[in-house]
Structures are given as structure tokens and as C-alpha cells.
Write an enzyme that holds these catalytic residues in place. Structure first.
Site, PDB file in Angstrom:
ATOM      1  N   GLU A  59       0.830  -1.220   0.000  1.00 48.79           N
ATOM      2  CA  GLU A  59       0.000   0.000   0.000  1.00 48.79           C
ATOM      3  C   GLU A  59       0.862   1.266   0.000  1.00 48.79           C
ATOM      4  O   GLU A  59       0.533   2.266  -0.635  1.00 48.79           O
ATOM      5  CB  GLU A  59      -0.920  -0.014   1.228  1.00 48.79           C
ATOM      6  CG  GLU A  59      -1.863   1.157   1.321  1.00 48.79           C
ATOM      7  CD  GLU A  59      -2.851   1.226   0.163  1.00 48.79           C
ATOM      8  OE1 GLU A  59      -3.680   0.319   0.028  1.00 48.79           O
ATOM      9  OE2 GLU A  59      -2.790   2.197  -0.617  1.00 48.79           O
TER      10      GLU A  59
ATOM     11  N   GLU B  44      13.696  11.016  -2.040  1.00 50.33           N
ATOM     12  CA  GLU B  44      14.438   9.766  -2.158  1.00 50.33           C
ATOM     13  C   GLU B  44      15.901  10.031  -1.797  1.00 50.33           C
ATOM     14  O   GLU B  44      16.362  11.185  -1.814  1.00 50.33           O
ATOM     15  CB  GLU B  44      14.360   9.249  -3.599  1.00 50.33           C
ATOM     16  CG  GLU B  44      12.960   8.910  -4.058  1.00 50.33           C
ATOM     17  CD  GLU B  44      12.304   7.838  -3.204  1.00 50.33           C
ATOM     18  OE1 GLU B  44      12.865   6.760  -3.032  1.00 50.33           O
ATOM     19  OE2 GLU B  44      11.200   8.105  -2.687  1.00 50.33           O
TER      20      GLU B  44
ATOM     21  N   ASP C 141       9.956   8.990 -10.124  1.00 51.54           N
ATOM     22  CA  ASP C 141       9.203   8.433  -8.994  1.00 51.54           C
ATOM     23  C   ASP C 141       7.709   8.373  -9.350  1.00 51.54           C
ATOM     24  O   ASP C 141       7.049   7.354  -9.125  1.00 51.54           O
ATOM     25  CB  ASP C 141       9.448   9.324  -7.763  1.00 51.54           C
ATOM     26  CG  ASP C 141       8.606   8.919  -6.575  1.00 51.54           C
ATOM     27  OD1 ASP C 141       8.966   7.942  -5.896  1.00 51.54           O
ATOM     28  OD2 ASP C 141       7.578   9.580  -6.318  1.00 51.54           O
TER      29      ASP C 141
ATOM     30  N   LYS D 139       4.902   5.218  -9.911  1.00 48.67           N
ATOM     31  CA  LYS D 139       3.589   5.180  -9.249  1.00 48.67           C
ATOM     32  C   LYS D 139       2.459   5.056 -10.276  1.00 48.67           C
ATOM     33  O   LYS D 139       1.456   4.370 -10.033  1.00 48.67           O
ATOM     34  CB  LYS D 139       3.416   6.414  -8.365  1.00 48.67           C
ATOM     35  CG  LYS D 139       4.353   6.372  -7.152  1.00 48.67           C
ATOM     36  CD  LYS D 139       4.437   7.707  -6.448  1.00 48.67           C
ATOM     37  CE  LYS D 139       5.293   7.616  -5.195  1.00 48.67           C
ATOM     38  NZ  LYS D 139       5.666   8.924  -4.644  1.00 48.67           N
TER      39      LYS D 139
ATOM     40  N   GLY E 214       6.659  10.978   4.018  1.00 50.23           N
ATOM     41  CA  GLY E 214       6.877  11.197   5.455  1.00 50.23           C
ATOM     42  C   GLY E 214       7.151   9.867   6.123  1.00 50.23           C
ATOM     43  O   GLY E 214       6.596   8.845   5.727  1.00 50.23           O
TER      44      GLY E 214
HETATM   45  N1  LIG Z   1      10.211   8.402   3.104  1.00 50.02           N
HETATM   46  C1  LIG Z   1       9.035   8.450   2.473  1.00 50.02           C
HETATM   47  O1  LIG Z   1       8.278   9.403   2.602  1.00 50.02           O
HETATM   48  C2  LIG Z   1       8.609   7.313   1.606  1.00 50.02           C
HETATM   49  C3  LIG Z   1       7.267   7.243   1.181  1.00 50.02           C
HETATM   50  C4  LIG Z   1       6.844   6.166   0.384  1.00 50.02           C
HETATM   51  C5  LIG Z   1       7.768   5.228  -0.010  1.00 50.02           C
HETATM   52  N2  LIG Z   1       9.063   5.341   0.394  1.00 50.02           N
HETATM   53  C6  LIG Z   1      10.008   4.299  -0.006  1.00 50.02           C
HETATM   54  O2  LIG Z   1      10.340   3.530   1.129  1.00 50.02           O
HETATM   55  C7  LIG Z   1      11.703   3.083   1.049  1.00 50.02           C
HETATM   56  C8  LIG Z   1      12.457   3.534   2.298  1.00 50.02           C
HETATM   57  O3  LIG Z   1      12.387   4.927   2.390  1.00 50.02           O
HETATM   58  P1  LIG Z   1      13.223   5.701   3.506  1.00 50.02           P
HETATM   59  O4  LIG Z   1      12.696   7.084   3.519  1.00 50.02           O
HETATM   60  O5  LIG Z   1      13.275   4.912   4.747  1.00 50.02           O
HETATM   61  O6  LIG Z   1      14.662   5.705   2.829  1.00 50.02           O
HETATM   62  P2  LIG Z   1      16.060   5.929   3.571  1.00 50.02           P
HETATM   63  O7  LIG Z   1      17.010   6.336   2.506  1.00 50.02           O
HETATM   64  O8  LIG Z   1      15.892   6.792   4.778  1.00 50.02           O
HETATM   65  O9  LIG Z   1      16.434   4.470   4.117  1.00 50.02           O
HETATM   66  C9  LIG Z   1      16.789   3.415   3.280  1.00 50.02           C
HETATM   67  C10 LIG Z   1      17.688   2.518   4.110  1.00 50.02           C
HETATM   68  O10 LIG Z   1      17.957   1.359   3.345  1.00 50.02           O
HETATM   69  C11 LIG Z   1      19.312   1.020   3.527  1.00 50.02           C
HETATM   70  N3  LIG Z   1      19.707   0.260   2.342  1.00 50.02           N
HETATM   71  C12 LIG Z   1      19.926   0.699   1.084  1.00 50.02           C
HETATM   72  N4  LIG Z   1      20.258  -0.330   0.292  1.00 50.02           N
HETATM   73  C13 LIG Z   1      20.230  -1.437   1.073  1.00 50.02           C
HETATM   74  C14 LIG Z   1      20.486  -2.816   0.838  1.00 50.02           C
HETATM   75  N5  LIG Z   1      20.837  -3.266  -0.360  1.00 50.02           N
HETATM   76  N6  LIG Z   1      20.387  -3.644   1.885  1.00 50.02           N
HETATM   77  C15 LIG Z   1      20.068  -3.229   3.132  1.00 50.02           C
HETATM   78  N7  LIG Z   1      19.817  -1.938   3.399  1.00 50.02           N
HETATM   79  C16 LIG Z   1      19.888  -1.070   2.379  1.00 50.02           C
HETATM   80  C17 LIG Z   1      20.058   2.331   3.682  1.00 50.02           C
HETATM   81  O11 LIG Z   1      21.274   2.145   4.395  1.00 50.02           O
HETATM   82  C18 LIG Z   1      19.044   3.162   4.455  1.00 50.02           C
HETATM   83  O12 LIG Z   1      19.243   3.069   5.851  1.00 50.02           O
HETATM   84  C19 LIG Z   1      12.249   3.668  -0.253  1.00 50.02           C
HETATM   85  O13 LIG Z   1      12.165   2.681  -1.248  1.00 50.02           O
HETATM   86  C20 LIG Z   1      11.304   4.812  -0.567  1.00 50.02           C
HETATM   87  O14 LIG Z   1      11.171   5.046  -1.951  1.00 50.02           O
HETATM   88  C21 LIG Z   1       9.495   6.337   1.211  1.00 50.02           C
HETATM   89  N1  LIG Z   2      10.079  10.593  -2.437  1.00 48.63           N
HETATM   90  C1  LIG Z   2       8.695  10.245  -2.509  1.00 48.63           C
HETATM   91  C2  LIG Z   2       8.329   9.424  -1.302  1.00 48.63           C
HETATM   92  C3  LIG Z   2       7.002   8.781  -1.467  1.00 48.63           C
HETATM   93  O1  LIG Z   2       7.028   7.778  -2.441  1.00 48.63           O
HETATM   94  C4  LIG Z   2       7.865  11.522  -2.560  1.00 48.63           C
HETATM   95  O2  LIG Z   2       8.416  12.589  -2.344  1.00 48.63           O
HETATM   96  O3  LIG Z   2       6.675  11.434  -2.830  1.00 48.63           O
END
Ligand SMILES: NC(=O)c1ccc[n+]([C@@H]2O[C@H](COP(=O)([O-])OP(=O)(O)OC[C@H]3O[C@@H](n4cnc5c(N)ncnc54)[C@H](O)[C@@H]3O)[C@@H](O)[C@H]2O)c1
Ligand SMILES: N[C@@H](CCO)C(=O)O
Length: 353
Positions: free
Chosen positions: A152, A212, A223, A227, A325
């Protein structure tokens, strides 16, 4: 009451936020949702990996200021992120994949999900890469192994666009959608409207945890393209690949473009859309559009996302909510686990006395 053992792959903003929620709300979930979560393994490229069959204390994990390779200091820990061993051997019911999104081939997250599903573990993920690029194969692995693949949070973070469209609007006959699907670019456009330059606005979005790891994907539209693929394939039954979708981001917009739009009572928004054509094919697009202030998407500000679903029986139904977030996205993971629990997966987890 059920206990789900979970393995966290990636320990950045989102999985750390899920750990914070576990520390603060496990008791509440036990009472209201009928389960609690027990972290039995964590693996992160920077911090290393750790397996603890009895469970790691969530508060300690969040509070400890681990340095590079820091999981190596924990009992059962290693300074290396041995994802494959962790995913295949940790005594987890659910693998929570939140590593970085690779918009090109979805790896290594596609492999993370496959290893988990093949060894009979459910997967919940916020990572767009494996969903946009390999959802059919991963869903097939899940089915073969009697587990679930839930995602989701891949679109609109915790705002339930996928379940809402699939379940609550089932039968409404979706014809297409258009929306604001990237929190970072929407936030950046808003800050530029207040006079901030592009680079400073992107830096702010990074600090707030919206962007990201490499914000190129946010500002160049890649991105949103993932989606659009996810929503078009999931909700419109399409079979699109990212390269099938025309894509232009917001990096080409200058402060003078923004000012000019404001003078004409309009605003720039990055719009992702897909439509079912008369011949049944589906076409998707990503591009900045100048919307009049009376357009329903013109008032969507900050990291908020909105998608307007064009349905045959209801006309337009618009869903608005957080699109990025840390906590908001961790909530999406919880909602996936609720879905797994509701589907009766508790038989695979430990039943507490
Ligand atoms: N932050 C948001 O608002 C948000 C929203 C929707 C989706 N996402 C998605 O969720 C995921 C995580 O987002 P986030 O904000 O926590 O990112 P982030 O960059 O804060 O954390 C990603 C973590 O993954 C680790 N990592 C990278 N490659 C790795 C690997 N091969 N093995 C193990 N660890 C690994 C990194 O060291 C880092 O700690 C991303 O794919 C992002 O696109 C994020
Ligand atoms: N980097 C993405 C996180 C959510 O997928 C954004 O700003 O919308």
C-alpha cells in the site's frame, strides 16, 4: 492474541519510524488490532545485520546511536548487511522491505522480496521498484507459497489509494486517474511559490524525509512514473513498464515560470495520469501542468498527494492525504500487516497464551 515476528530490511527513515511505532504502540495494537509485532532481525547496508530469535527491544533499537557497522556490537550481530541470510533464515513471519527504490530494475529489492516469499514469509514493502517492475512475478511467488505480497505504501505513503480503489470502489468501473503523486516535487513547487530557489527547496524536502536518497527521481518525474505504472497495472489491469510512460519532471521550471503562473491565477503541478483508451489499451503520462486555481488539484499543497479516480458509475472520486513522510509511510506498513492479519494469516504466527 497473535505475535508476528518481523525482519526489517533497510533501517532508514521508514523502518526506523515503524520501530518507533512498535515501541510506542504495541500494547494499543494488541488491544485494538489483535496482534503485536516482534522484531527478530534487521539488516541495513550501512549498519550491518542482526538476528535475535527472541526479539530485539524496539526502543533500544531506536534510541541507540549506531555508527557504520554498529549492529556488529549486538549479540547475534554482524557489521555486514547479509540480506540473503537474514531474509532466508531469520524466524520471521513477515519481511518488511524498505531499502532504496531503484527505478531502473528494482534490484536488490526484487531479490529481497523473492527470497522472502520463496521461504514462506509475507512481504510488506514501501519500495516502488519491486512493485512497478516485478509485481506479477512476486504475486505469483506469493500465491505459490501461500503468503502475501502487500505494498500500500508504494503509492501515496499511508493514504490508502490502492485498497480504497480496489476494495471500497470495486464495481465502480475505473476509466482512468490523474493526480499529484510526488510529495517532494509538490513541496518544492510550493516553496518556490514562496520565493525559495529550487536547490534550497529540494534540500528542505530531504531534511523532512520526503525525498528519495537520490532526489533526481523526485524532481525528474521518475518516482511518479513508477507510481503511475503501479496504479495503472493494479487498478486498470494494464501491463505497463516505466519506459512505456512519457515522463517530464519539475526541474525545468524556473522561479519566473512560477511567478508568471501566479499572475495568471494558476499554479504548476506535476501530474501523473493514466487513461483507458477505446480499444482497451492504457496510456500513462507524467508532466508538469499549469492548473487554474479552480482546478481540484490546484489547492493540494506541501507533501500532500491527491488522486482523482474517474469512474463510470460515480464520476470523479478524489482521495487526498499524505504522500510522503516517515511515520505516514510506516503507517502503510502497519496497514499491510492489518490486511495480512485480517486475511487469516495468524495461523502462521505464534499464538500467545
Ligand atoms: N520516506 C518516504 O516518505 C517514503 C514514502 C513512500 C515510499 N518510500 C520508499 O520507502 C523506502 C524507504 O524509504 P526511507 O525514507 O526509509 O529511505 P532511507 O534512505 O531513509 O532508508 C533506506 C535505508 O535502506 C538502507 N539500504 C539501502 N540499500 C540497502 C540494501 N541493499 N540492503 C540493506 N539496506 C539497504 C540504507 O542504508 C538506508 O538506511 C524507499 O524505497 C522509498 O522510496 C518512502
Ligand atoms: N520521495 C517520494 C516518497 C514517497 O514515495 C515523494 O516525495 O513522494
Amino acid at each position: 492474541m497473535t505475535i508476528y515476528n518481523i525482519a526489517l530490511i533497510g533501517f532508514g527513515g521508514v523502518n526506523r519510524a515503524l520501530t518507533e511505532l512498535i515501541a510506542a504502540k504495541n500494547q494499543l495494537w494488541e488491544r485494538d488490532l489483535g496482534f503485536r509485532l516482534n522484531i527478530v532481525a534487521v539488516s541495513d547496508l550501512y549498519l550491518g545485520s542482526v538476528i535475535s530469535p527472541n526479539g530485539l527491544d524496539a526502543k533500544t533499537l531506536v534510541d541507540a546511536k549506531f555508527e557504520k557497522g554498529g549492529f556488529g556490537q549486538l549479540s547475534g550481530g554482524s557489521a555486514e548487511a547479509d540480506n540473503e541470510t537474514i531474509i532466508k533464515t531469520a524466524p520471521a513471519d513477515i519481511v518488511v522491505e524498505a531499502t532504496y527504490t531503484n527505478p531502473n530494475d528494482g534490484e536488490p529489492a526484487v531479490s529481497h522480496c523473492r527470497w522472502a516469499l520463496e521461504t514462506g514469509k509475507h512481504v510488506v514493502t514501501t519500495n516502488k521498484g519491486p512493485v512497478a517492475i516485478a509485481a506479477p512475478a512476486l504475486k505469483a511467488f506469493a500465491k505459490t507459497n501461500g503468503v502475501r505480497f502487500e505494498y500500500e505504501g508504494a503509492v501515496m505513503s499511508g493514504t490508502p489509494i490502492i485498497r480504497m480503489a480496489e476494495r471500497t470502489l470495486a464495481g465502480a468501473e475505473l476509466k482512468g486517474f490523474e493526480g499529484i503523486l510526488n510529495g517532494t516535487s509538490n513541496f518544492v513547487l510550493g516553496r518556490m511559490e514562496s520565493g525559495l530557489d529550487f536547490a534550497s527547496a529540494v534540500k528542505e524536502a530531504q531534511k523532512l524525509g520526503y525525498a528519495e536518497a537520490d532526489p533526481t527521481a523526485d524532481v525528474e518525474g521518475f518516482d511518479v512514473r513508477l507510481k503511475v505504472v503501479i496504479l495503472a497495472n493494479e487498478l486498470l489491469g494494464a501491463n505497463l513498464k516505466p519506459e512505456d510512460i512519457s515522463c517530464k519532471g519539475v526541474s525545468g521550471l524556473s522561479l519566473s515560470d512560477i511567478e508568471e503562473a501566479a499572475k495568471a491565477n494558476s499554479r504548476w503541478k506535476l501530474i501523473g495520469a493514466a487513461v483507458r483508451n477505446d480499444d482497451g489499451s492504457v496510456t500513462g503520462s507524467v508532466s508538469p501542468k499549469r492548473l487554474g486555481l479552480d482546478h481540484p488539484l490546484a489547492g493540494v499543497n506541501g507533501a500532500t498527494n491527491a488522486v482523482s479516480l474517474d469512474t463510470e458509475l460515480l464520476g470523479a472520486v478524489t482521495i487526498t492525504g499524505p504522500g510522503a513522510g516517515r511515520i505516514e509511510t510506516a503507517y502503510a506498513l502497519l496497514s499491510d500487516i492489518v490486511a495480512i492479519h485480517s486475511a487469516g494469516a495468524s495461523s502462521t504466527a505464534k499464538e500467545a497464551a
